[in-house]
Design a protein around this motif. Structure first.
Motif, PDB file in Angstrom:
ATOM      1  N   ALA A   1      -7.042   4.233  -0.426  1.00  0.00           N
ATOM      2  CA  ALA A   1      -5.972   3.348   0.053  1.00  0.00           C
ATOM      3  C   ALA A   1      -4.903   4.287   0.590  1.00  0.00           C
ATOM      4  O   ALA A   1      -3.996   4.707  -0.115  1.00  0.00           O
ATOM      5  CB  ALA A   1      -5.433   2.466  -1.058  1.00  0.00           C
ATOM      6  N   LEU A   2      -5.049   4.658   1.842  1.00  0.00           N
ATOM      7  CA  LEU A   2      -4.210   5.694   2.437  1.00  0.00           C
ATOM      8  C   LEU A   2      -3.454   5.156   3.643  1.00  0.00           C
ATOM      9  O   LEU A   2      -3.911   4.231   4.318  1.00  0.00           O
ATOM     10  CB  LEU A   2      -5.067   6.892   2.874  1.00  0.00           C
ATOM     11  CG  LEU A   2      -5.847   7.607   1.766  1.00  0.00           C
ATOM     12  CD1 LEU A   2      -6.763   8.660   2.368  1.00  0.00           C
ATOM     13  CD2 LEU A   2      -4.904   8.231   0.739  1.00  0.00           C
TER      14      LEU A   2
ATOM     15  N   GLU B   1       0.172   1.108   2.323  1.00  0.00           N
ATOM     16  CA  GLU B   1       1.317   0.225   2.560  1.00  0.00           C
ATOM     17  C   GLU B   1       0.937  -1.243   2.415  1.00  0.00           C
ATOM     18  O   GLU B   1       1.742  -2.053   1.945  1.00  0.00           O
ATOM     19  CB  GLU B   1       1.915   0.514   3.935  1.00  0.00           C
ATOM     20  CG  GLU B   1       2.574   1.883   3.995  1.00  0.00           C
ATOM     21  CD  GLU B   1       3.218   2.179   5.327  1.00  0.00           C
ATOM     22  OE1 GLU B   1       4.447   2.278   5.394  1.00  0.00           O
ATOM     23  OE2 GLU B   1       2.458   2.312   6.322  1.00  0.00           O
ATOM     24  N   LEU B   2      -0.278  -1.588   2.802  1.00  0.00           N
ATOM     25  CA  LEU B   2      -0.767  -2.941   2.565  1.00  0.00           C
ATOM     26  C   LEU B   2      -0.854  -3.213   1.066  1.00  0.00           C
ATOM     27  O   LEU B   2      -0.472  -4.293   0.591  1.00  0.00           O
ATOM     28  CB  LEU B   2      -2.140  -3.117   3.231  1.00  0.00           C
ATOM     29  CG  LEU B   2      -2.862  -4.443   3.024  1.00  0.00           C
ATOM     30  CD1 LEU B   2      -2.006  -5.625   3.442  1.00  0.00           C
ATOM     31  CD2 LEU B   2      -4.199  -4.449   3.773  1.00  0.00           C
TER      32      LEU B   2
ATOM     33  N   ILE C   1      -4.689   7.059  -3.568  1.00  0.00           N
ATOM     34  CA  ILE C   1      -3.688   6.295  -2.835  1.00  0.00           C
ATOM     35  C   ILE C   1      -2.514   7.188  -2.453  1.00  0.00           C
ATOM     36  O   ILE C   1      -2.023   7.971  -3.270  1.00  0.00           O
ATOM     37  CB  ILE C   1      -3.223   5.071  -3.662  1.00  0.00           C
ATOM     38  CG1 ILE C   1      -2.267   4.192  -2.859  1.00  0.00           C
ATOM     39  CG2 ILE C   1      -2.635   5.479  -5.004  1.00  0.00           C
ATOM     40  CD1 ILE C   1      -2.016   2.821  -3.499  1.00  0.00           C
ATOM     41  N   GLY C   2      -2.076   7.080  -1.197  1.00  0.00           N
ATOM     42  CA  GLY C   2      -0.956   7.897  -0.742  1.00  0.00           C
ATOM     43  C   GLY C   2      -0.696   7.706   0.736  1.00  0.00           C
ATOM     44  O   GLY C   2      -1.334   6.891   1.405  1.00  0.00           O
ATOM     45  N   ASN C   3       0.250   8.497   1.238  1.00  0.00           N
ATOM     46  CA  ASN C   3       0.702   8.357   2.627  1.00  0.00           C
ATOM     47  C   ASN C   3       0.737   9.706   3.329  1.00  0.00           C
ATOM     48  O   ASN C   3       1.739  10.424   3.270  1.00  0.00           O
ATOM     49  CB  ASN C   3       2.083   7.711   2.677  1.00  0.00           C
ATOM     50  CG  ASN C   3       2.057   6.273   2.223  1.00  0.00           C
ATOM     51  OD1 ASN C   3       2.276   5.980   1.058  1.00  0.00           O
ATOM     52  ND2 ASN C   3       1.751   5.378   3.144  1.00  0.00           N
ATOM     53  N   PRO C   4      -0.353  10.059   4.010  1.00  0.00           N
ATOM     54  CA  PRO C   4      -0.428  11.355   4.694  1.00  0.00           C
ATOM     55  C   PRO C   4       0.115  11.354   6.126  1.00  0.00           C
ATOM     56  O   PRO C   4      -0.137  12.291   6.886  1.00  0.00           O
ATOM     57  CB  PRO C   4      -1.937  11.622   4.704  1.00  0.00           C
ATOM     58  CG  PRO C   4      -2.545  10.250   4.825  1.00  0.00           C
ATOM     59  CD  PRO C   4      -1.636   9.332   4.033  1.00  0.00           C
TER      60      PRO C   4
ATOM     61  N   ALA D   1       5.732   3.929   8.250  1.00  0.00           N
ATOM     62  CA  ALA D   1       6.789   3.048   8.750  1.00  0.00           C
ATOM     63  C   ALA D   1       6.500   1.571   8.544  1.00  0.00           C
ATOM     64  O   ALA D   1       7.137   0.728   9.170  1.00  0.00           O
ATOM     65  CB  ALA D   1       7.019   3.313  10.234  1.00  0.00           C
ATOM     66  N   ALA D   2       5.556   1.250   7.668  1.00  0.00           N
ATOM     67  CA  ALA D   2       5.218  -0.159   7.431  1.00  0.00           C
ATOM     68  C   ALA D   2       5.591  -0.581   6.016  1.00  0.00           C
ATOM     69  O   ALA D   2       4.894  -1.359   5.386  1.00  0.00           O
ATOM     70  CB  ALA D   2       3.736  -0.409   7.707  1.00  0.00           C
ATOM     71  N   GLY D   3       6.692  -0.026   5.520  1.00  0.00           N
ATOM     72  CA  GLY D   3       7.218  -0.456   4.237  1.00  0.00           C
ATOM     73  C   GLY D   3       7.303   0.623   3.181  1.00  0.00           C
ATOM     74  O   GLY D   3       8.053   0.487   2.220  1.00  0.00           O
ATOM     75  N   ALA D   4       6.559   1.718   3.329  1.00  0.00           N
ATOM     76  CA  ALA D   4       6.499   2.714   2.262  1.00  0.00           C
ATOM     77  C   ALA D   4       7.827   3.407   2.016  1.00  0.00           C
ATOM     78  O   ALA D   4       8.149   3.746   0.875  1.00  0.00           O
ATOM     79  CB  ALA D   4       5.426   3.758   2.571  1.00  0.00           C
TER      80      ALA D   4
END
Length: 245
Positions: free
Chosen positions: A102-103, A108-109, A124-127, A136-139
């Motif tokens: 879930a990246l 963000e979803l 899970i994370g945001n690379p 830019a979608a909520g994180a």
């Protein structure tokens, strides 16, 4: 016609499976469009949403082949951020069932859901900064609310990816379930919600997400609505009768 989702409806819940396993359920324009259709459905007939991914992955992120071609005006349209905010605002609770990756946009979803259940193999994370962009979608604001500023900065600024145990310890997961029991665990949470008053759940969720300055007036107002319902009378009468036994 090929669709990006598989949707299964019942009286009190809707199960939606992201169905692009060949690209690890990357979120493309078609999937965004179809998820807006799911929102239409759930705004019209409020039910619990269970959101999962096909093929052992929740969503590995946005479709990079499409994302690479987007420019300033695409970003300003908020293609993903508008959708995820709409999902967060659905009348009834949403449950993210997270397996595998879930990246990026997939994370963000997941953050937009009210509950999150992960498998032991979840990552899970945001690379996004590694690709020259930001989450830019909520994180940038939602993740801080979920896990606190220090861990949120590790994920958003230093590319930290959490495993399932780390995500559970940080409060990002409500439960960890084995992959073959993930959907069952989601239904168990949906069953708990279904045992509550539907209207009470809806109004509680709306009050929970309302800005601080709306309280306590909003609480009094929503409680006043609930105090006048037949269901309140019936549930409290049943409680008192059980207490006499």
């Amino acid at each position: 016609m090929t669709t990006a989702l598989e949707v299964h409806e019942s009286a009190d819940r809707v199960v939606v499976q992201l169905a692009r396993p060949e690209v690890r359920n990357a979120i493309d324009h078609q999937m965004v469009t179809e998820l807006h259709g799911v929102c239409d459905l759930l705004e019209h007939v409020p039910r619990v949403l269970l959101l999962t991914g096909k093929g052992g992955t929740f969503a590995a992120g946005a479709d990079i082949s499409q994302l690479r071609e987007r420019r300033r005006d695409d970003a300003l349209r908020g293609i993903n951020s508008a959708l995820f905010d709409r999902i967060r605002r659905l009348p009834m609770p949403t449950i993210g069932l997270l397996d595998g990756f879930a990246l990026g946009g997939g994370a963000e979803l997941a953050y937009a859901c009210d509950f999150r259940i992960g498998t032991p193999r979840l990552r899970i994370g945001n690379p996004e900064p590694g690709l020259g962009i930001m989450a830019a979608a909520g994180a940038t604001w939602r993740l801080k609310e979920l896990v606190g500023e220090p861990i949120a900065k590790e994920i958003l600024l230093a590319g930290r990816v959490l495993d399932a145990e780390e995500a559970r310890s940080a409060g990002l997961l409500n439960e960890i379930a084995e992959p073959d029991a993930l959907l069952e665990a989601g239904h168990s949470w949906a069953d708990r919600i279904a045992r509550q008053s539907g209207l009470a759940v809806r109004l509680t969720k709306a009050a929970f997400h309302a800005p601080r300055e709306a309280h306590p007036y909003l609480d009094d107002l929503t409680q006043a609505v609930l105090f006048e319902t037949d269901e309140k009378q019936e549930r409290m009468t049943a409680f008192l009768e059980r207490s006499k036994k």
